[in-house]
Design a protein around this motif. Structure first.
Motif, mmCIF file in Angstrom:
data_model
loop_
_atom_site.group_PDB
_atom_site.id
_atom_site.type_symbol
_atom_site.label_atom_id
_atom_site.label_comp_id
_atom_site.label_asym_id
_atom_site.label_seq_id
_atom_site.Cartn_x
_atom_site.Cartn_y
_atom_site.Cartn_z
ATOM 1 N N TRP A 546 -18.439 -1.917 5.375
ATOM 2 C CA TRP A 546 -16.941 -0.878 5.457
ATOM 3 C C TRP A 546 -15.720 -2.393 5.759
ATOM 4 N N LYS A 547 -16.512 -3.262 6.506
ATOM 5 C CA LYS A 547 -15.010 -4.211 6.929
ATOM 6 C C LYS A 547 -14.534 -4.262 5.743
ATOM 7 N N GLU A 548 -15.228 -5.025 4.051
ATOM 8 C CA GLU A 548 -14.558 -5.091 3.775
ATOM 9 C C GLU A 548 -14.153 -3.996 2.262
ATOM 10 N N GLU A 549 -14.173 -2.859 2.411
ATOM 11 C CA GLU A 549 -13.334 -2.081 1.989
ATOM 12 C C GLU A 549 -11.862 -1.427 3.305
ATOM 13 N N ALA A 550 -11.796 -1.587 4.289
ATOM 14 C CA ALA A 550 -11.021 -1.143 5.509
ATOM 15 C C ALA A 550 -9.960 -2.681 5.069
ATOM 16 N N PHE A 551 -10.513 -4.022 5.120
ATOM 17 C CA PHE A 551 -9.462 -4.678 4.906
ATOM 18 C C PHE A 551 -8.782 -4.934 3.019
ATOM 19 N N THR A 552 -9.228 -3.887 2.328
ATOM 20 C CA THR A 552 -8.864 -3.949 0.932
ATOM 21 C C THR A 552 -7.968 -2.711 1.181
ATOM 22 N N ILE A 553 -7.956 -1.394 1.782
ATOM 23 C CA ILE A 553 -7.469 -0.293 2.092
ATOM 24 C C ILE A 553 -5.368 -1.012 2.081
ATOM 25 N N TRP A 554 -5.667 -1.509 3.261
ATOM 26 C CA TRP A 554 -4.389 -2.604 3.778
ATOM 27 C C TRP A 554 -3.674 -3.343 2.582
ATOM 28 N N SER A 555 -4.140 -3.896 1.538
ATOM 29 C CA SER A 555 -3.818 -4.984 0.375
ATOM 30 C C SER A 555 -3.102 -3.465 -0.250
ATOM 31 N N GLU A 556 -4.520 -2.278 0.113
ATOM 32 C CA GLU A 556 -3.704 -1.254 -1.489
ATOM 33 C C GLU A 556 -2.259 -0.478 -0.619
ATOM 34 N N TRP A 557 -2.530 -0.168 0.794
ATOM 35 C CA TRP A 557 -1.129 -0.288 1.654
ATOM 36 C C TRP A 557 -0.115 -1.352 1.033
ATOM 37 N N ALA A 558 -0.133 -1.838 1.386
ATOM 38 C CA ALA A 558 0.663 -2.943 1.282
ATOM 39 C C ALA A 558 1.490 -2.841 -0.366
ATOM 40 N N SER A 559 0.154 -2.431 -1.867
ATOM 41 C CA SER A 559 0.822 -2.770 -2.874
ATOM 42 C C SER A 559 1.740 -1.867 -3.575
ATOM 43 N N CYS A 560 2.060 -0.311 -2.109
ATOM 44 C CA CYS A 560 2.705 0.975 -2.759
ATOM 45 C C CYS A 560 4.106 0.338 -2.260
ATOM 46 N N TYR A 561 4.453 -0.860 -2.527
ATOM 47 C CA TYR A 561 6.329 -1.186 -1.112
ATOM 48 C C TYR A 561 5.729 -2.591 -2.242
ATOM 49 N N ARG A 562 7.844 -2.783 -2.682
ATOM 50 C CA ARG A 562 7.578 -3.951 -3.330
ATOM 51 C C ARG A 562 7.682 -4.680 -3.061
ATOM 52 N N PRO A 563 6.797 -5.845 -4.293
ATOM 53 C CA PRO A 563 6.167 -6.969 -3.331
ATOM 54 C C PRO A 563 7.707 -7.707 -3.318
ATOM 55 N N GLY A 564 7.315 -8.338 -1.797
ATOM 56 C CA GLY A 564 8.522 -9.423 -1.126
ATOM 57 C C GLY A 564 9.812 -8.851 -0.271
ATOM 58 N N SER A 565 8.986 -7.672 -0.099
ATOM 59 C CA SER A 565 10.007 -6.839 0.461
ATOM 60 C C SER A 565 8.383 -6.511 2.022
ATOM 61 N N GLU A 566 9.479 -6.275 3.285
ATOM 62 C CA GLU A 566 9.786 -6.318 4.884
ATOM 63 C C GLU A 566 8.234 -5.508 4.682
ATOM 64 N N GLU A 567 8.062 -4.549 4.147
ATOM 65 C CA GLU A 567 6.731 -3.670 4.402
ATOM 66 C C GLU A 567 5.763 -4.691 3.242
ATOM 67 N N HIS A 568 6.002 -4.657 2.255
ATOM 68 C CA HIS A 568 4.614 -5.217 1.578
ATOM 69 C C HIS A 568 4.031 -6.472 2.314
ATOM 70 N N LYS A 569 5.461 -7.366 2.573
ATOM 71 C CA LYS A 569 4.684 -8.779 3.622
ATOM 72 C C LYS A 569 4.254 -8.274 4.474
ATOM 73 N N LEU A 570 4.433 -7.129 5.832
ATOM 74 C CA LEU A 570 4.013 -6.631 6.946
ATOM 75 C C LEU A 570 2.504 -6.244 7.170
ATOM 76 N N LEU A 571 2.141 -6.018 5.984
ATOM 77 C CA LEU A 571 0.908 -5.053 5.529
ATOM 78 C C LEU A 571 -0.249 -6.640 4.853
ATOM 79 N N GLU A 572 0.282 -6.891 4.405
ATOM 80 C CA GLU A 572 -0.595 -8.245 4.073
ATOM 81 C C GLU A 572 -0.513 -9.262 4.797
ATOM 82 N N SER A 573 -0.056 -9.402 6.151
ATOM 83 C CA SER A 573 0.197 -10.365 6.757
ATOM 84 C C SER A 573 -1.480 -9.985 8.083
ATOM 85 N N ILE A 574 -1.125 -8.464 8.201
ATOM 86 C CA ILE A 574 -2.037 -7.348 8.746
ATOM 87 C C ILE A 574 -3.235 -7.626 8.273
#
Length: 606
Positions: A546-574
C-alpha cells in the motif's frame, strides 16, 4: 484461439461465460490466485481476461498472469491493454510480448483519463484514446489479434461525454477494427436493453458481452457503483437497504440478482454470453453459474471436463452424472489436487474457496488473491477537473492540512487518498483524527476499538448475522521523519509490547517492530458454525504494498499542476520527504489506549 471463433453461432446456442481477474499485488496472492483459477477453470469458461493497470503499472504481473491462464490452464486469454499515461514504447512492447506468448485476444482501453487535462502531454503521442490503440493494432498486426473494446450502458465515466457522442465513439472503434464489445458493469437491465437497441440502430453489429459483477459486500457495491457511475434501480436499493449490515445476506442477494439479470438477458435474445467481473473471488460466480445450470452437463460445448467424465463412464465406471454431481465432482477433485496443505485459507470450515469472502478495508490478508482489489479496467472514473475544485491549489503545508481537515468535516467529499466521505465508523473517532491532522499528521486510514459488537450493528457490523465483531484501534498518517523518530522512541520506551508500528518512505526505507512473520489481525468476527474470520490484517508486506501506491498518489496529484508550479513543487517535496506510518494498539478493550499513546499522554509529551 480467438474469442470470436468460439462465440456461439446464433442465439439458439447455449450462452458462454468468461471470467475477469486482476494481477494480485503480492507474491503470495499471485500463488493463491493460481489455485483459485484452476478451480474456476473446472467450470469451463469460454476464456478469461486479465486486467492491465493504468499506464502499464501492472505490465509484468499482467503478462505473467496471462501466460499462466493461457498455457498452464489452457484458457484462451483476453489481455486488457490501456494506452493513456503509457510510457513511450510500452504499448509496442506489450503487444510484442502478447504475440510471442500466444495471446490472440486484446481488450483495447483508454484507461484512466490523463491527469491535469490542460497541462498533460502524452508520453507516447500516438495513444490518447482507445481508437488509437485499435487502429494501431490493426495496422501493425493485421488480423493476428481479436480486439475487444469497452462500452458504458449507464453513460461514459467522463460525464462531459453524452450518450450520442459515446455511441459515435463506439461505432468508430468498431469501424477501426474491433471485433466485439464488453460493457462496464451495470445493474439496470431495462436501461441496458434500451442502450443496446440504440447500439444496433447505429449499425454496430459485433457481439456485445455484458459485464456482470455479483454484489460481494454492500460497501464495495456502493464504492464501485459510484466509481463507475452505474445506475442502481430502486428495487435493488430497496432490497439491499434492510440487509446492508449482513454481508452474507448481501452476498446471497448479489447471487440472486445476477442470476435474474442473466436470465432476462438470455430470454430477450440480447447477448451471446456474459463476462463476470470476479474481483478475484470465486464463490459468488460459481453459485450464479450453478443456479443458471451452466455448469456440469449444462456447460458450454467446449467443456473438456465433461468429456473426461464421459470417458470415465465409457470405461465402465458406475458414476452417474447429474448437473449437481458433475459440478461437485469437478470442483472437489480439482481442489484436492491444487490446494496444498500450505495454501492460505485451508481449513475444514474455512477452505480456500471462501476464506476471503468478506474482504474488509484496505488491509485485507496479503495472501489473498483479492488483496488490494482494483477497480474494473484500471479506470477510476474520476473526472479530475471536478476533483481539483475540491483539492484546490495547495501551495503551503497549512493549505494541505486544511484540505485534510475539510474532508474530516465533510466540507469536501474526497481527497486523493480517500475517494469517499468519512464513514460512520470513522466519525466516532473524529475528534482524535482532527487532533492528529492539526499537528500536520495527515490521516489516511484508521479504525476505532470494537469489543464484541453485534455483527448486525449499523455502524460496526459485518459478516453474517448472529455473530460478534472485534477491532483493534489503528491509525495511519503522513508525517515528517523527526515525527517517526519520536514515535518509534515512544513505542520502544512505553509500548510495553502493546504497540506495533510499520513506517516507510518514497525512497524505499522502512522501519518496524513487527516480527518478520508477524501478522496483526485488527478486525475479526466470531459467527455460529464457522471458524474465526479475520478480515483486516496488517503486517509488513501488506503495508509496503500500500505504501508504494500511497506515494504514487502524491506523484499523480503533483502531475495535475504545471511542472515548476508552486503546487507541483510542494506535492513532490511532500512525496520525497514525508513518511507513511501505521500504528496499532492491541488493547481492544480500552477505546482510549491508541489515542492516548499516539497523542503522547502516556509519557507526558502531549
Amino acid at each position: 484461439m480467438k474469442f470470436t471463433d468460439k462465440f456461439p453461432q446464433g442465439l439458439a446456442q447455449r450462452p458462454f461465460f468468461t471470467f475477469e481477474f486482476f494481477p494480485p499485488r503480492t507474491d503470495q496472492g499471485f500463488e493463491n490466485l493460481a489455485s483459485r483459477i484452476s478451480r474456476l477453470a473446472a467450470l469451463s469458461p469460454l476464456g478469461v481476461s486479465v486486467t492491465w493497470g493504468a499506464g502499464g503499472a501492472t505490465k509484468d504481473r499482467s503478462l505473467e498472469l496471462a501466460a499462466l491462464t493461457q498455457h498452464e490452464y489452457g484458457l484462451d486469454t483476453l489481455l486488457h491493454l490501456t494506452c493513456t499515461n503509457a510510457r513511450a514504447g510500452s504499448v509496442d512492447a506489450a503487444l510484442k510480448d502478447a504475440q510471442e506468448g500466444g495471446i490472440e485476444n486484446i481488450l483495447a482501453l483508454r484507461g484512466d483519463p490523463p491527469r491535469g487535462q490542460e497541462e498533460w502531454v502524452p508520453s507516447d503521442p500516438r495513444f490518447a484514446h482507445a481508437i488509437d490503440l485499435v487502429t494501431y493494432i490493426r495496422e501493425s498486426y493485421g488480423d493476428h489479434f481479436c480486439i475487444g473494446v469497452a462500452a458504458y450502458p449507464d453513460g461514459h465515466p467522463d460525464k462531459l461525454i453524452d450518450e450520442d457522442k459515446d455511441l459515435d465513439y463506439l461505432k468508430a472503434k468498431v469501424d477501426a477494427g474491433a471485433n466485439f464489445i464488453v460493457t462496464q458493469l451495470f445493474y439496470d437491465i431495462d436501461g441496458f436493453l434500451r442502450w443496446l437497441k440504440k447500439v444496433r440502430e447505429r449499425g454496430i453489429t459485433v457481439p456485445v458481452i455484458p459485464g456482470i459483477m455479483p454484489i460481494q459486500t454492500y460497501s464495495s457495491f456502493q464504492r464501485l457503483t459510484k466509481l463507475t457511475g452505474a445506475h442502481v434501480p430502486d428495487h435493488v436499493h430497496d432490497a439491499l437497504k434492510p440487509i446492508s449490515h449482513d454481508d452474507q445476506l448481501v452476498k446471497d442477494y448479489g447471487v440472486t440478482l445476477a442470476v435474474g439479470m442473466i436470465r432476462k438477458l438470455v430470454s430477450e435474445g440480447a447477448v451471446p454470453g456474459v463476462h463476470f467481473c470476479t474481483l478475484n473471488l470465486e464463490k459468488s460466480v460459481q453459485r450464479v453459474l450453478e443456479n443458471l445450470q451452466w455448469t456440469g452437463m449444462h456447460a458450454h460445448p467446449h467443456n473438456r471436463l465433461i468429456a473426461d467424465l464421459a470417458k470415465k463412464s465409457e470405461a465402465g465406471s458406475d458414476l452417474v452424472v447429474t448437473p449437481e454431481t458433475a459440478t461437485h465432482d469437478a470442483t472437489q477433485s480439482l481442489a484436492s489436487i491444487t490446494v496444498t496443505d500450505g495454501e492460505a485459507g485451508r481449513g475444514e470450515l474455512n477452505n480456500a474457496a471462501s476464506w476471503d469472502d468478506f474482504p474488509n478495508g484496505r488491509f485485507g490478508d496479503f495472501k489473498s488473491p483479492a488483496f488490494g482489489a482494483q477497480d474494473p479496467w484500471g479506470n477510476s472514473g474520476v473526472a479530475i477537473n471536478e476533483m481539483l475544485k475540491q483539492w484546490r491549489n495547495p501551495k503551503t503545508l497549512g493549505e494541505l492540512t486544511q484540505i485534510f481537515l475539510d474532508h474530516l468535516h465533510s466540507k469536501i467529499s474526497t481527497t486523493p487518498f480517500s475517494p469517499t466521505p468519512l464513514s460512520p465508523e470513522s466519525l466516532t473517532i473524529l475528534p482524535e483524527l482532527e487532533q492528529l491532522t492539526k499537528r500536520g499528521w495527515w490521516t489516511v486510514g484508521s479504525q476505532p476499538v470494537v469489543n464484541g459488537a453485534s455483527s448486525s450493528d449499523e455502524v460496526f457490523g459485518w459478516g453474517p448475522r448472529a455473530g460478534y465483531v472485534f477491532q483493534k484501534g489503528f491509525v495511519e498518517f503522513f508525517c515528517e521523519e523527526k515525527d517517526v523518530d519520536m514515535l518509534q522512541k515512544r513505542i520502544e520506551e512505553h509500548g510495553t509490547g502493546w504497540v506495533h508500528f510499520v513506517a516507510g518512505n518514497y525512497r524505499g526505507d522502512h522501519r518496524s517492530n513487527v516480527p518478520d512473520d508477524g501478522r496483526n489481525a485488527v478486525t475479526w468476527g466470531v459467527f455460529p458454525g464457522q471458524e474465526i474470520i479475520q478480515t483486516t490484517i496488517i503486517e509488513r508486506e501488506s503495508f509496503l504494498s500500500w505504501k508504494e501506491e500511497a506515494f504514487t498518489i502524491w506523484s499523480e496529484w503533483a502531475s495535475c499542476y504545471r511542472p515548476g508550479s508552486e503546487e507541483h513543487k510542494l506535492l513532490e517535496s511532500i512525496r520525497d520527504r514525508r513518511w507513511l506510518i501505521n500504528i496499532i494498539h492491541h488493547d481492544y478493550q480500552n477505546p482510549r489506549a491508541l489515542w492516548d499513546f499516539v497523542l503522547g499522554k502516556v509519557d507526558g509529551t502531549a
